[in-house]
Write an enzyme that holds these catalytic residues in place. Structure first.
Site, PDB file in Angstrom:
ATOM      1  N   GLU A   1      44.263   0.403  11.918  1.00  0.00           N
ATOM      2  CA  GLU A   1      45.290   1.378  12.324  1.00  0.00           C
ATOM      3  C   GLU A   1      45.505   2.459  11.275  1.00  0.00           C
ATOM      4  OE1 GLU A   1      48.694   0.087  14.334  1.00  0.00           O
ATOM      5  OE2 GLU A   1      47.618  -1.468  15.441  1.00  0.00           O
TER       6      GLU A   1
ATOM      7  N   TYR B   1      54.390   1.179  10.899  1.00  0.00           N
ATOM      8  CA  TYR B   1      53.552   0.045  10.477  1.00  0.00           C
ATOM      9  C   TYR B   1      52.278   0.538   9.791  1.00  0.00           C
ATOM     10  CZ  TYR B   1      49.862  -3.476  10.814  1.00  0.00           C
ATOM     11  OH  TYR B   1      48.805  -4.296  10.515  1.00  0.00           O
TER      12      TYR B   1
HETATM   13  P1  NAD Z   1      51.794 -12.312  11.144  1.00  0.00           P
HETATM   14  O1  NAD Z   1      52.932 -11.399  11.490  1.00  0.00           O
HETATM   15  O2  NAD Z   1      51.398 -13.368  12.105  1.00  0.00           O
HETATM   16  O3  NAD Z   1      52.097 -13.035   9.758  1.00  0.00           O
HETATM   17  C1  NAD Z   1      52.613 -12.364   8.638  1.00  0.00           C
HETATM   18  C2  NAD Z   1      53.012 -13.414   7.626  1.00  0.00           C
HETATM   19  O4  NAD Z   1      53.506 -12.743   6.458  1.00  0.00           O
HETATM   20  C3  NAD Z   1      54.134 -14.350   8.099  1.00  0.00           C
HETATM   21  O5  NAD Z   1      53.827 -15.681   7.779  1.00  0.00           O
HETATM   22  C4  NAD Z   1      55.354 -13.875   7.328  1.00  0.00           C
HETATM   23  O6  NAD Z   1      56.316 -14.888   7.099  1.00  0.00           O
HETATM   24  C5  NAD Z   1      54.710 -13.385   6.040  1.00  0.00           C
HETATM   25  N1  NAD Z   1      55.540 -12.404   5.316  1.00  0.00           N
HETATM   26  C6  NAD Z   1      56.121 -11.273   5.819  1.00  0.00           C
HETATM   27  N2  NAD Z   1      56.806 -10.641   4.860  1.00  0.00           N
HETATM   28  C7  NAD Z   1      56.636 -11.358   3.715  1.00  0.00           C
HETATM   29  C8  NAD Z   1      57.089 -11.206   2.388  1.00  0.00           C
HETATM   30  N3  NAD Z   1      57.870 -10.175   2.033  1.00  0.00           N
HETATM   31  N4  NAD Z   1      56.717 -12.124   1.475  1.00  0.00           N
HETATM   32  C9  NAD Z   1      55.942 -13.186   1.826  1.00  0.00           C
HETATM   33  N5  NAD Z   1      55.507 -13.389   3.074  1.00  0.00           N
HETATM   34  C10 NAD Z   1      55.837 -12.484   4.014  1.00  0.00           C
HETATM   35  O7  NAD Z   1      50.598 -11.352  10.780  1.00  0.00           O
HETATM   36  P2  NAD Z   1      49.035 -11.443  11.113  1.00  0.00           P
HETATM   37  O8  NAD Z   1      48.790 -10.911  12.448  1.00  0.00           O
HETATM   38  O9  NAD Z   1      48.561 -12.790  10.740  1.00  0.00           O
HETATM   39  O10 NAD Z   1      48.476 -10.363  10.061  1.00  0.00           O
HETATM   40  C11 NAD Z   1      48.146 -10.753   8.734  1.00  0.00           C
HETATM   41  C12 NAD Z   1      47.654  -9.565   7.972  1.00  0.00           C
HETATM   42  O11 NAD Z   1      46.513  -9.006   8.626  1.00  0.00           O
HETATM   43  C13 NAD Z   1      48.657  -8.421   7.877  1.00  0.00           C
HETATM   44  O12 NAD Z   1      48.561  -7.846   6.610  1.00  0.00           O
HETATM   45  C14 NAD Z   1      48.219  -7.436   8.937  1.00  0.00           C
HETATM   46  O13 NAD Z   1      48.587  -6.126   8.611  1.00  0.00           O
HETATM   47  C15 NAD Z   1      46.723  -7.634   8.900  1.00  0.00           C
HETATM   48  N6  NAD Z   1      46.006  -7.372  10.149  1.00  0.00           N
HETATM   49  C16 NAD Z   1      46.430  -7.921  11.317  1.00  0.00           C
HETATM   50  C17 NAD Z   1      45.696  -7.716  12.479  1.00  0.00           C
HETATM   51  C18 NAD Z   1      46.099  -8.305  13.801  1.00  0.00           C
HETATM   52  O14 NAD Z   1      45.520  -7.955  14.819  1.00  0.00           O
HETATM   53  N7  NAD Z   1      47.035  -9.233  13.861  1.00  0.00           N
HETATM   54  C19 NAD Z   1      44.547  -6.917  12.434  1.00  0.00           C
HETATM   55  C20 NAD Z   1      44.149  -6.362  11.209  1.00  0.00           C
HETATM   56  C21 NAD Z   1      44.883  -6.603  10.076  1.00  0.00           C
HETATM   57  O1  DAU Z   2      44.336  -2.869  15.185  1.00  0.00           O
HETATM   58  C1  DAU Z   2      44.825  -3.836  14.304  1.00  0.00           C
HETATM   59  C2  DAU Z   2      46.288  -4.038  14.571  1.00  0.00           C
HETATM   60  O2  DAU Z   2      46.378  -4.664  15.840  1.00  0.00           O
HETATM   61  C3  DAU Z   2      47.008  -4.844  13.513  1.00  0.00           C
HETATM   62  O3  DAU Z   2      46.974  -4.160  12.302  1.00  0.00           O
HETATM   63  C4  DAU Z   2      48.459  -5.083  13.929  1.00  0.00           C
HETATM   64  O4  DAU Z   2      49.107  -5.935  12.994  1.00  0.00           O
HETATM   65  C5  DAU Z   2      48.478  -5.740  15.285  1.00  0.00           C
HETATM   66  O5  DAU Z   2      49.816  -5.869  15.730  1.00  0.00           O
HETATM   67  C6  DAU Z   2      47.671  -4.933  16.290  1.00  0.00           C
HETATM   68  O6  DAU Z   2      48.348  -3.693  16.611  1.00  0.00           O
HETATM   69  P1  DAU Z   2      48.353  -3.099  18.089  1.00  0.00           P
HETATM   70  O7  DAU Z   2      49.526  -2.242  18.252  1.00  0.00           O
HETATM   71  O8  DAU Z   2      47.040  -2.540  18.455  1.00  0.00           O
HETATM   72  O9  DAU Z   2      48.494  -4.493  18.900  1.00  0.00           O
HETATM   73  P2  DAU Z   2      49.416  -4.916  20.117  1.00  0.00           P
HETATM   74  O10 DAU Z   2      48.986  -6.283  20.515  1.00  0.00           O
HETATM   75  O11 DAU Z   2      50.858  -4.686  19.867  1.00  0.00           O
HETATM   76  O12 DAU Z   2      48.967  -3.890  21.259  1.00  0.00           O
HETATM   77  C7  DAU Z   2      47.610  -3.835  21.693  1.00  0.00           C
HETATM   78  C8  DAU Z   2      47.508  -2.759  22.781  1.00  0.00           C
HETATM   79  O13 DAU Z   2      48.214  -3.199  23.949  1.00  0.00           O
HETATM   80  C9  DAU Z   2      48.142  -1.430  22.395  1.00  0.00           C
HETATM   81  O14 DAU Z   2      47.437  -0.389  23.045  1.00  0.00           O
HETATM   82  C10 DAU Z   2      49.557  -1.518  22.988  1.00  0.00           C
HETATM   83  C11 DAU Z   2      49.326  -2.343  24.240  1.00  0.00           C
HETATM   84  N1  DAU Z   2      50.440  -3.225  24.626  1.00  0.00           N
HETATM   85  C12 DAU Z   2      51.003  -4.033  23.699  1.00  0.00           C
HETATM   86  C13 DAU Z   2      52.007  -4.901  24.026  1.00  0.00           C
HETATM   87  C14 DAU Z   2      52.659  -5.797  22.976  1.00  0.00           C
HETATM   88  C15 DAU Z   2      50.850  -3.266  25.963  1.00  0.00           C
HETATM   89  O15 DAU Z   2      50.321  -2.535  26.822  1.00  0.00           O
HETATM   90  N2  DAU Z   2      51.841  -4.138  26.297  1.00  0.00           N
HETATM   91  C16 DAU Z   2      52.453  -4.956  25.389  1.00  0.00           C
HETATM   92  O16 DAU Z   2      53.363  -5.727  25.776  1.00  0.00           O
END
Ligand code: NAD
Ligand code: DAU
Length: 339
Positions: A130, A152
């Site tokens: 992102e 974010y």
């Molecule tokens: P998540 O929201 O499931 O988990 C985040 C974790 O961080 C939680 O356990 C929370 O308690 C902890 N946390 C938050 N604030 C904190 C703080 N101040 N100190 C210590 N711990 C804290 O997130 P996720 O989806 O597992 O994402 C993990 C990492 O990967 C993030 O850095 C996110 O930006 C990155 N990321 C996520 C995605 C995705 O699709 N979910 C994709 C690419 C990168």
């Molecule tokens: O691309 C990596 C990122 O993916 C991570 O860095 C973020 O932590 C993670 O939250 C995710 O971000 P997105 O905004 O892409 O993910 P999300 O699942 O919220 O949304 C995915 C797509 O679906 C986006 O186009 C928004 C859409 N959406 C999302 C939700 C929650 C919907 O249409 N309906 C929904 O209810």
């Protein structure tokens, strides 16, 4: 090259990707001592790490990455940091941006400072695709400028900039991964795929923003964890790696696939008001991570089937999360589509 790490501090590993990563690392590198530091926000869940409880070489510390004293003491006892800790949900960042700046920028700086002070071997920052912003054409390469568009993604880019500044100014041995949209077991039911699956289980509407046409690259969490493991142990410091499948899928396609797997009608799909500032497309050039020898093992069809099965089999994990504050957030976030 193979980096031999002995004592690893993993921040944010009570969340979705971090907990999958720690479980993965116990299998691939059972000799690495792991300290998990997690604040246990609404997204952190000790149940995600329950199977590691009591294992030798594993410990959990409840705390905040913004707590300089605590982070300093943990960095003194370890040789490397992987930082997953972050506020992660775009929609929540539109409601409370400051929490994102605090953890994703300042918290990252606190970790960098401790790693620098204690001469760590490597600092791996888990970032996101992102940071490139909305990519209407072409694919983002690691050298592209960062153009984040939500609180974010701006906070994640801010964390990256701080870490890069520590690398330039103090020689912090930095690695950065920019992952695409992860899905799989243990994902908090606010992100698209677990919202769709858990709503479908209960025959509730599946909300899609606007017309569901926004495109993402959905990577199965175990594939992402393998890539992170490989970067941590094999990549030369100073590098950034995009991690994704290279496949583009719209929200509508994901919803239809989930409903087909579950045998539920398409009439459950409900188009709702768009996310403000919605990034309509991310697309990664993944040639750098594939040059390390990594490739996707779980395609979206198989990954969705495995994920649906996991949520169907684990209502004890997600049902308690969908209560109280969750529904307050849900009501605030989802608004009718006005045409
Ligand atoms: P998540 O929201 O499931 O988990 C985040 C974790 O961080 C939680 O356990 C929370 O308690 C902890 N946390 C938050 N604030 C904190 C703080 N101040 N100190 C210590 N711990 C804290 O997130 P996720 O989806 O597992 O994402 C993990 C990492 O990967 C993030 O850095 C996110 O930006 C990155 N990321 C996520 C995605 C995705 O699709 N979910 C994709 C690419 C990168
Ligand atoms: O691309 C990596 C990122 O993916 C991570 O860095 C973020 O932590 C993670 O939250 C995710 O971000 P997105 O905004 O892409 O993910 P999300 O699942 O919220 O949304 C995915 C797509 O679906 C986006 O186009 C928004 C859409 N959406 C999302 C939700 C929650 C919907 O249409 N309906 C929904 O209810």
């Amino acid at each position: 090259m193979t980096r031999r790490l002995k004592r690893l501090l993993v921040a944010g590993a009570a969340g979705f990707i971090g907990s999958n990563f720690v479980r993965h690392l116990r299998r691939t590198h059972p000799d690495v001592e792991i300290t998990v530091l997690d604040k246990l926000t609404y997204a952190g869940n000790l149940a995600n790490l329950a199977e590691l409880d009591g294992q030798p070489g594993y410990r959990f510390v409840h705390g905040d990455i913004c707590d300089e004293k605590l982070v300093d003491s943990l960095a003194a006892e370890t040789d490397a940091i992987v930082n997953f800790a972050a506020e992660t949900h775009v929609d929540r960042s539109l409601m409370d941006p400051f929490a994102f700046v605090e953890t994703d920028v300042r918290g990252t700086a606190v970790l960098c400072e401790a790693a620098r002070k204690h001469g760590h071997e490597v600092f791996l920052l888990i970032s996101t695709d992102e940071v490139y912003g909305d990519v209407r054409t072409g694919r983002s390469t690691e050298t592209d400028p960062l153009k984040p568009r939500s609180p974010y993604s701006a906070s994640k880019a801010g964390g990256e900039h701080i870490a890069q500044a520590y690398a330039e100014s103090f020689g912090l041995p930095l690695l950065v991964t920019r992952g695409s949209n992860n899905y799989g077991p243990h994902q908090y039911p606010e992100k698209l795929i677990p919202v769709l699956i858990t709503n479908a289980i209960d025959d509730r509407p599946l909300p899609l923003y606007n017309d569901g046409s926004a495109v993402r690259d959905y990577v199965f969490v175990e594939d992402h964890c393998r890539a992170i493991d490989q970067v941590l142990h094999e990549a030369p410091v100073g590098n950034v790696y995009n991690i994704g499948t290279g496949v583009e899928t719209s929200g509508l396609q994901v919803a239809e696939a989930v409903l087909a797997i579950m045998g539920k009608p398409k009439s459950l799909i409900e188009f709702v008001a768009d996310r403000p500032g919605h990034d309509y497309r991310y697309a990664l050039d993944i040639s750098r991570i594939t040059a390390l020898g990594w490739e996707t093992q779980v395609e979206l069809g198989e990954g969705l089937e495995r994920t649906v099965r996991w949520y169907v089999d684990h209502p004890d994990w997600w049902r308690p999360l969908k209560s109280g504050e969750y529904w307050e957030y849900y009501r605030r976030n989802y608004r009718p589509l006005v045409t």
